[in-house]
Design an enzyme around this catalytic site. Structure first.
Site, short mmCIF file in Angstrom:
data_model
loop_
_atom_site.label_atom_id
_atom_site.label_comp_id
_atom_site.label_asym_id
_atom_site.label_seq_id
_atom_site.Cartn_x
_atom_site.Cartn_y
_atom_site.Cartn_z
CE LYS A 148 7.18 -11.04 0.61
NZ LYS A 148 6.49 -10.59 -0.63
N PRO A 149 9.72 -6.92 -0.95
CG PRO A 149 10.15 -5.75 -2.93
CD PRO A 149 10.76 -6.73 -1.96
CG ASN A 168 -0.29 -0.08 2.52
OD1 ASN A 168 0.69 -0.81 2.69
ND2 ASN A 168 -0.79 0.65 3.50
CD GLU A 192 2.40 0.79 10.64
OE1 GLU A 192 1.47 0.58 9.82
OE2 GLU A 192 3.20 1.73 10.56
CG LEU A 193 0.99 -6.12 13.25
CD1 LEU A 193 0.71 -7.17 14.30
CD2 LEU A 193 1.64 -6.75 12.01
N GLY A 252 2.21 -5.17 7.82
CA GLY A 252 1.16 -5.91 7.12
C GLY A 252 0.01 -6.23 8.05
CB SER A 253 -2.69 -8.71 7.75
OG SER A 253 -2.04 -9.97 7.72
CB CYS A 298 -1.76 0.86 8.72
SG CYS A 298 -1.23 -0.58 7.76
CD GLU A 305 -6.72 -2.90 8.70
OE1 GLU A 305 -6.00 -1.89 8.68
OE2 GLU A 305 -6.28 -4.06 8.81
#
Length: 537
Positions: free
Chosen positions: A201-202, A178, A274-275, A252-253, A308, A406
């Site tokens: 790893k993008p 994102n 960071e979720l 990510g999630s 996020c 979410e």
């Protein structure tokens, strides 16, 4: 970099921006550009990415296997052993040169961010701003954050103590789709300044942006092998990154974050996560309604809500709710959707079919249960395959999916409250705790309410940008929204191992000068009392 060292921006330079008339996907993502950017990818297979604007393929790309990941870490580890010996000021200077190059050549990466994410150009520029601020901050402050620190020893004057900071080694970074510039290289910058190498790893769908940033960092002076990139499916490549990393940085999630944390814990390596978030905005009864309505548009619909820290729950005091909603809805209905590689659109596309289906599921579930649509609520395939109108829902029950889960799209639910206590309680009634927003004309009231919210950041009279952009201060989540922080001292020190070096002088920490054990115990007891009396810490 002097003018004579600057790269040729004309002719066959694959990184030069496409001419105005050629700024389409094919005109921007040329075979030459793809070859230039992917030459550093460690991968033996083939995959591809696509643009959300049309759904068409953007580029053929290398795909990495677990064995490719292992080889990337081997190369990075060898390079890191040399890189950590470079003085920290020289490492930090790379970030400052990168800062200048990024601002100079932002048109190139803005095109890539738009094509890979589908977001509006102004929202793409938020990434440029964030990365430039981080590069400047750590370029200036890294030497101070990392310098050896003197501490009071066990016995003052007799014990000399120094705290050192060593790089962890090779950081494994798993970055999301994102914010492909900010959440890839933006998080890697302090790791490099601290003397680490990075294997990143993008997300494959947005990897060209990250690879462009890697190319620019190399031009700014970063050794190429210090920054390795691997591509591939998350369930395949992600665990391999965690398996070899000395520290893991993941955005990510929450579900995947738990898996990453378990993998890191099994190896006893550190991790920052960071979720997800289900962020709340509180509009108090004394808020400036016009400013709050304009701020809500920014807070809810930037990057089509695929952020996020964007707002998905909107709590408005009942005395101003109708007036606020009228203004908020009018601004939302007036938003311009578009896919042009130029400024002007207020919102772009969702990132793909998966996001579109998630948004549609939440909205359809709410409509089936009697929720009122104040604005939006429909897809816009006439603009592009994954466009969805910015949507305001009124009358949502807290048991509905759109309230509890979410959404990660341009959908916000409105709720009314009567007291500040009620608003705070409802805002906190979620497993998440990433970001929040409070609107009031009373600065002290805003700060007091903010301090009661269980989120890592709170913005008063804005949605998310002030807290995120204040890079001297930590940013991250509470509860299910993550572990660790980016920005500030925590954002760089997490990439280091602390080492205490204590040098004992003159007398040992043991009986001496003819003292027996009992005499030594009396001497130390007296010394401890004196140290407390003299307020030593």
């Amino acid at each position: 970099m002097t003018d004579s060292q600057a790269p040729d921006r004309t002719g066959t330079n694959p990184l030069a921006p496409a001419p105005e008339g050629a700024r389409t996907a094919a005109g921007v993502v040329t075979p030459e550009l793809v070859a230039q950017l992917t030459k550093g990818v460690v991968g033996s297979g083939r995959t591809a990415n696509h643009t959300p604007f049309t759904g068409e393929k953007l580029a053929d790309l290398p795909e990495s296997t677990p064995d490719d990941v292992r080889r990337a870490f081997e190369a990075a580890r060898a390079a890191q052993a040399v890189w950590e010996k470079v003085p920290v000021r020289q490492r930090a200077a790379v970030l400052l040169r990168f800062h200048d190059l990024l601002l100079e050549r932002q048109a190139e990466v803005l095109d890539l961010v738009q094509l890979e994410t589908g977001k509006a150009r102004l929202h793409a520029h938020e990434e440029v701003q964030a990365v430039a601020v981080a590069a400047r901050h750590y370029g200036r402050k890294a030497p101070a954050y990392l310098r050896p620190k003197r501490h009071t020893g066990a016995v003052p004057t007799l014990t000399k103590v120094t705290e050192l900071r060593h790089p962890r080694g090779v950081v494994g970074q798993i970055a999301p789709w994102n914010y492909p510039l900010e959440l890839s290289v933006g998080d890697a910058l302090p790791a490099f300044a601290a003397g680490n190498a990075v294997v990143m790893k993008p997300d494959t769908e947005t990897c060209l942006t990250a690879l462009w940033a890697r190319d620019l960092l190399i031009e700014a002076g970063l050794p190429a092998d210090v920054f390795q990139v691997v591509l591939g499916d998350g369930p395949v490549v992600g665990p391999a990154v965690v398996e070899h990393a000395d520290y893991v940085s993941f955005t990510g999630s929450t579900r995947t974050g738990r898996e990453v944390a378990q993998g890191a814990a099994a190896r006893l390596v550190g991790v920052s996560l960071e979720l997800g978030g289900k962020n709340a905005m509180l509009v108090l009864d004394d808020a400036d309604i016009e400013k709050a309505a304009a701020g809500a548009v920014r807070a809810c619909f930037s990057s089509a809500g695929q952020l996020c820290i964007s707002i998905e729950r909107l709590y408005v005091h009942e005395s101003i709710a109708d007036a606020f909603l009228e203004r908020f809805a009018a601004r939302t209905r007036a938003m311009r959707l578009g896919s042009s590689l130029a400024y002007g659109a207020d919102m772009g596309s969702l990132a793909g079919e998966r996001q579109l289906k998630a948004v549609e599921r939440h909205v359809e579930d709410a409509l089936a249960k009697g929720v009122k649509v104040i604005a939006g609520g429909v897809a816009r395939p006439d603009i592009g395959p994954y466009f969805f109108e910015p949507t305001i829902l009124d009358g949502v029950a807290e048991s509905m999916a759109v309230c509890a889960e979410e959404t990660f799209g341009p959908v916000v639910s409105v709720y009314r409250f009567t007291t500040d206590d009620e608003a705070v309680e409802r805002a906190n009634s979620t497993p998440y705790g990433l970001n929040a927003s409070v609107w009031t004309k009373n600065a002290r009231r805003g700060r007091d309410v903010a301090a009661r919210l269980r989120t890592g950041t709170v913005n008063v009279n804005e949605g998310y940008a002030p807290a995120y952009g204040s890079v001297q201060s930590p940013m991250g989540g509470m509860k299910d929204s993550g572990l660790g922080r980016r920005h500030g001292s925590e954002g760089i020190l997490k990439y280091t191992e602390a080492q205490t070096v204590a040098q004992q002088r003159l007398l040992p920490m043991a009986p001496s000068l003819g003292m027996d054990d009992e005499g030594y115990a009396r001497f130390m007891s007296t010394s401890l009392r004196l140290m407390k009396a003299f307020r030593l810490r």
